[in-house]
Design an enzyme around this catalytic site. Structure first.
Site, mmCIF file in Angstrom:
data_model
loop_
_atom_site.group_PDB
_atom_site.id
_atom_site.type_symbol
_atom_site.label_atom_id
_atom_site.label_comp_id
_atom_site.label_asym_id
_atom_site.label_seq_id
_atom_site.Cartn_x
_atom_site.Cartn_y
_atom_site.Cartn_z
ATOM 1 N N LYS A 23 27.120 3.059 -46.525
ATOM 2 C CA LYS A 23 28.197 3.613 -47.354
ATOM 3 C C LYS A 23 27.773 4.801 -48.210
ATOM 4 O O LYS A 23 28.352 5.068 -49.261
ATOM 5 C CB LYS A 23 28.852 2.543 -48.252
ATOM 6 C CG LYS A 23 29.220 1.253 -47.583
ATOM 7 C CD LYS A 23 29.772 1.394 -46.193
ATOM 8 C CE LYS A 23 31.111 2.059 -46.125
ATOM 9 N NZ LYS A 23 31.446 2.387 -44.705
ATOM 10 N N SER A 43 32.425 1.277 -52.262
ATOM 11 C CA SER A 43 32.718 1.633 -50.876
ATOM 12 C C SER A 43 32.391 0.461 -49.947
ATOM 13 O O SER A 43 33.154 0.121 -49.038
ATOM 14 C CB SER A 43 31.879 2.867 -50.506
ATOM 15 O OG SER A 43 32.115 3.257 -49.192
ATOM 16 N N HIS A 85 20.296 2.491 -40.993
ATOM 17 C CA HIS A 85 20.211 2.060 -42.391
ATOM 18 C C HIS A 85 18.906 1.292 -42.616
ATOM 19 O O HIS A 85 18.719 0.683 -43.675
ATOM 20 C CB HIS A 85 21.393 1.162 -42.746
ATOM 21 C CG HIS A 85 22.734 1.820 -42.552
ATOM 22 N ND1 HIS A 85 23.007 3.091 -43.010
ATOM 23 C CD2 HIS A 85 23.864 1.387 -41.947
ATOM 24 C CE1 HIS A 85 24.249 3.400 -42.688
ATOM 25 N NE2 HIS A 85 24.788 2.397 -42.044
HETATM 26 P P1 A3P Z 1 34.418 5.767 -49.881
HETATM 27 O O1 A3P Z 1 34.540 4.367 -49.371
HETATM 28 O O2 A3P Z 1 33.979 5.825 -51.312
HETATM 29 O O3 A3P Z 1 35.628 6.576 -49.657
HETATM 30 P P2 A3P Z 1 29.284 5.750 -44.390
HETATM 31 O O4 A3P Z 1 29.672 6.773 -43.402
HETATM 32 O O5 A3P Z 1 27.822 5.757 -44.711
HETATM 33 O O6 A3P Z 1 29.803 4.412 -44.003
HETATM 34 O O7 A3P Z 1 29.958 6.145 -45.781
HETATM 35 C C1 A3P Z 1 31.339 6.030 -45.971
HETATM 36 C C2 A3P Z 1 31.707 6.733 -47.267
HETATM 37 O O8 A3P Z 1 31.547 8.151 -47.101
HETATM 38 C C3 A3P Z 1 33.160 6.486 -47.617
HETATM 39 O O9 A3P Z 1 33.219 6.464 -49.042
HETATM 40 C C4 A3P Z 1 33.814 7.732 -47.045
HETATM 41 O O10 A3P Z 1 35.090 8.028 -47.564
HETATM 42 C C5 A3P Z 1 32.788 8.790 -47.407
HETATM 43 N N1 A3P Z 1 32.971 10.014 -46.615
HETATM 44 C C6 A3P Z 1 32.971 10.132 -45.276
HETATM 45 N N2 A3P Z 1 33.253 11.391 -44.907
HETATM 46 C C7 A3P Z 1 33.446 12.089 -46.052
HETATM 47 C C8 A3P Z 1 33.781 13.447 -46.335
HETATM 48 N N3 A3P Z 1 34.017 14.328 -45.376
HETATM 49 N N4 A3P Z 1 33.883 13.809 -47.631
HETATM 50 C C9 A3P Z 1 33.666 12.917 -48.625
HETATM 51 N N5 A3P Z 1 33.348 11.613 -48.413
HETATM 52 C C10 A3P Z 1 33.247 11.210 -47.142
#
Ligand code: A3P
Length: 295
Positions: A52, A139, A109
């Site tokens: 996340k 998240s 991860h």
């Molecule tokens: P949130 O749940 O706070 O919105 P991962 O890819 O490691 O699973 O992380 C997911 C998090 O990264 C989510 O956070 C998601 O919204 C955020 N995220 C993914 N793409 C993004 C982007 N282009 N800009 C900002 N945040 C992004």
């Protein structure tokens, strides 16, 4: 009444686990053996981070940066952390990686010491992504609620997850604090670039340029700005929804929730925040990691 950690363990008890030093990681022991010996190509790029933290965001940037194609024609290969295999996928994440053309983007991860041996030996460039742990916790909480194969977290409340977040042997990958501290030991390795989620939010074009330069594939200012536009939250969400990247019967949009810095403020109680700050100071006080918790 069962505690939140007991309930969490019950919900996740069916996921295959690999336990090392009291912490557990997704995937069987057999898979982790394969991971250890997984052949790395010299132009592979590894995205390493605690869950996340923006894995998919950085992957998407990398797909654009490593391609010379017109941005509208750039292909996005399915990317699932190498240790994870959603039960409904016909192929494992390692099979998918083996089939992917170079340069591949490998996401994980895992802590450094559980990564493929050749990654530990420096064969791949590594982008280490770090996000402030308060937003990571929030998240993570919502992610559990969305991904049904993890378990039925419908009745799991934020305060339950907050408790679990501080129980390292309950959460997959252990605690954010030790995971981050261990990776930070490699911060000055010449093949590693540290990218902070919050810095990308502040200036995505600059983030794209930094990553491209680190990879030895510098892009023009115009192209960096165009990649940044493609990778803005709203665009990525819209494009992701129309792509065939089904994970767990839900498209990439499951990884795109709000994408903000400081969303934790609408979830943390004052007491939770004080407790978090205390732990953060105790655990991270000795590191020189400057983390931005809010805008
Ligand atoms: P949130 O749940 O706070 O919105 P991962 O890819 O490691 O699973 O992380 C997911 C998090 O990264 C989510 O956070 C998601 O919204 C955020 N995220 C993914 N793409 C993004 C982007 N282009 N800009 C900002 N945040 C992004």
């Amino acid at each position: 009444m069962a505690t939140a950690t007991e309930r969490y363990n019950k919900l996740l008890h069916q996921s295959p686990r690999y336990t090392v030093n009291g912490l557990w990681y997704p995937g069987s022991a057999e898979r982790h053996e394969k991971i250890r010996e997984f052949p790395i190509r010299s132009d592979d790029i590894t995205v390493a981070c605690y869950p996340k933290s923006g894995t998919h965001w950085v992957e998407r940037i990398l797909h654009f940066v490593t391609s010379d194609e017109d941005l509208d024609n750039v292909k996005h290969y399915p990317s699932i952390p190498m240790e994870v295999s959603p039960p409904n996928l016909p192929k494992t994440s390692l099979d998918l990686l083996e089939e992917s053309p170079s340069p591949r983007v490998i996401s994980t991860h895992l802590p450094f010491e559980l990564c493929p041996r050749e990654i530990q030996e420096g064969k791949s460039k590594i982008i280490l992504v770090i996000r402030n742990p308060k937003d990571v916790a929030v998240s993570h909480f919502y992610f559990h609620k969305k991904i049904k194969s993890i378990g039925s977290f419908t009745d799991f409340a934020w305060q339950d997850f907050f408790e679990v977040f501080f129980s390292p042997d309950t959460l997959p990958y252990g605690s954010w604090f030790s995971h981050t501290k261990k990776w930070l030991q490699h911060r000055n390795d010449p093949n590693l670039l540290l990218v902070k989620f919050e810095d990308l939010k502040t200036d995505l074009t600059n983030g794209v340029s930094r990553i491209a330069e680190f990879l030895g594939r510098p892009v023009s200012g115009n192209r960096a700005a165009a990649i940044a536009a493609k990778c803005q939250f709203d665009n990525m969400k819209k494009e992701g929804e129309s792509e065939d990247r089904e994970v767990d019967n839900i498209g990439i949009s499951v990884f795109m929730r709000k994408g903000q810095v400081g969303d934790w403020k609408s979830h943390f109680t004052v007491a939770q925040n004080e407790m978090f700050d205390e732990v953060y100071q105790r655990e991270m006080g000795d590191t020189d990691l400057a983390i931005q918790f809010e805008t």
